[in-house]
Design a protein around this motif. Sequence first.
Motif, mmCIF file in Angstrom:
data_model
loop_
_atom_site.group_PDB
_atom_site.id
_atom_site.type_symbol
_atom_site.label_atom_id
_atom_site.label_comp_id
_atom_site.label_asym_id
_atom_site.label_seq_id
_atom_site.Cartn_x
_atom_site.Cartn_y
_atom_site.Cartn_z
ATOM 1 N N PHE A 102 0.827 -1.130 -0.036
ATOM 2 C CA PHE A 102 -0.081 0.044 -0.045
ATOM 3 C C PHE A 102 0.812 1.407 -0.084
ATOM 4 C CE2 PHE A 102 -2.194 3.558 2.374
ATOM 5 C CZ PHE A 102 -3.342 3.570 1.634
ATOM 6 N N LEU A 103 1.883 1.262 0.745
ATOM 7 C CA LEU A 103 2.636 2.377 0.949
ATOM 8 C C LEU A 103 3.558 2.668 -0.431
ATOM 9 C CD1 LEU A 103 4.444 1.981 4.595
ATOM 10 C CD2 LEU A 103 2.629 3.582 3.912
ATOM 11 N N LYS A 104 3.819 1.621 -1.008
ATOM 12 C CA LYS A 104 4.587 1.627 -2.085
ATOM 13 C C LYS A 104 3.808 2.122 -3.638
ATOM 14 C CE LYS A 104 7.492 -1.095 -5.636
ATOM 15 N NZ LYS A 104 7.908 -2.446 -5.933
ATOM 16 N N SER A 105 2.329 1.725 -3.533
ATOM 17 C CA SER A 105 1.509 2.165 -4.496
ATOM 18 C C SER A 105 0.986 3.553 -4.258
ATOM 19 C CB SER A 105 0.317 1.063 -4.434
ATOM 20 O OG SER A 105 -0.472 1.118 -3.532
ATOM 21 N N HIS A 106 1.124 3.985 -3.077
ATOM 22 C CA HIS A 106 0.658 5.349 -2.824
ATOM 23 C C HIS A 106 1.623 6.455 -2.765
ATOM 24 C CE1 HIS A 106 -3.093 3.181 -2.009
ATOM 25 N NE2 HIS A 106 -3.572 4.165 -2.156
ATOM 26 N N SER A 107 2.908 6.102 -2.899
ATOM 27 C CA SER A 107 4.016 6.835 -2.829
ATOM 28 C C SER A 107 4.234 7.555 -4.164
ATOM 29 C CB SER A 107 5.235 6.211 -2.755
ATOM 30 O OG SER A 107 6.458 7.145 -2.692
#
Length: 219
Positions: free
Chosen positions: A80-85
Motif C-alpha cells: 500500500f505504501l509503495k503504490s501510494h508513494s
Amino acid sequence: MIKRLIVHIDEEKCDGCGACVDACAEGAIQIVNGRAKLVDEIYCDGLGACLGSCPKEAITIVETEAVPFNEEETKKHLEFLKSHSTPSCECHSFAKNHKLPNWPIQLKLVSVNAPFLKNCNLLIAADCTAFSYADFHSDIRKDKKLIIACPKLDDAKLYMEKLTDIFKLNNIKSVTVLRMAVPCCGGLTWIVKEALKLSDKDITLSEKLIDIDGTMKIY
C-alpha cells in the motif's frame, strides 16, 4: 494480545527528523504531526532495526502487552505504501540520482531545533518550485538544507513564528528563498523577511524566482 517486545517512541525526545522511518523495513513508523509514531503494532516485529537511527535516542524496545506481529498484513501495508508513494511536498520522492539533504522538509513538520539546521545554508522553497524547475536539486538545492512551504495555502502567521524560532535557535549561515514568479508566491519572501526581523539575526538573504515556463527569472 500477548506479551512481547515492541518499539516505544518517546514523543518528548523525538524531533521528527524521520531517520527511523527509513530504518524501519516494515513501514511501522511514520511521521505524524511532526513526531514519529508507531502506526500499528501488527507491523512492528520488535527487532529494533530503527534503534541506532535515532539521533535523539527517542526509540527503545520494551516488553509489554501488544497485538502480535502479522507478517502478511505487514506485506500488504508495504505494498500500500509503495503504490501510494507519489511525488508530493510531503514524501520521499525526489529527482533521480539526488538524495534529499534532510527529512522532514515540510515546514509544518520541521522541528525548530532539528539537528540539520545547525550551522547550515538554508533553502526555503515554495512547494511548486521543485516541480517547475528541472535542475532544482543540482542547480539550486546543492549544498543547502531544504524546507518547503506554500504561502498561499498554508498558515502564514504560523510559518512566520516558526521561522523566527528557527533563526533564533540555530546558527543559520544564509537563507535562500526560491519562489514562483507569480503574485501569491511573493508572500514567502515577505514571511522570511519578517521572521528575520523578529529574530534580530543578521543573516544573508537572497531570492530566486522561477517563471511559469520553468526557467530561472533574471531580475
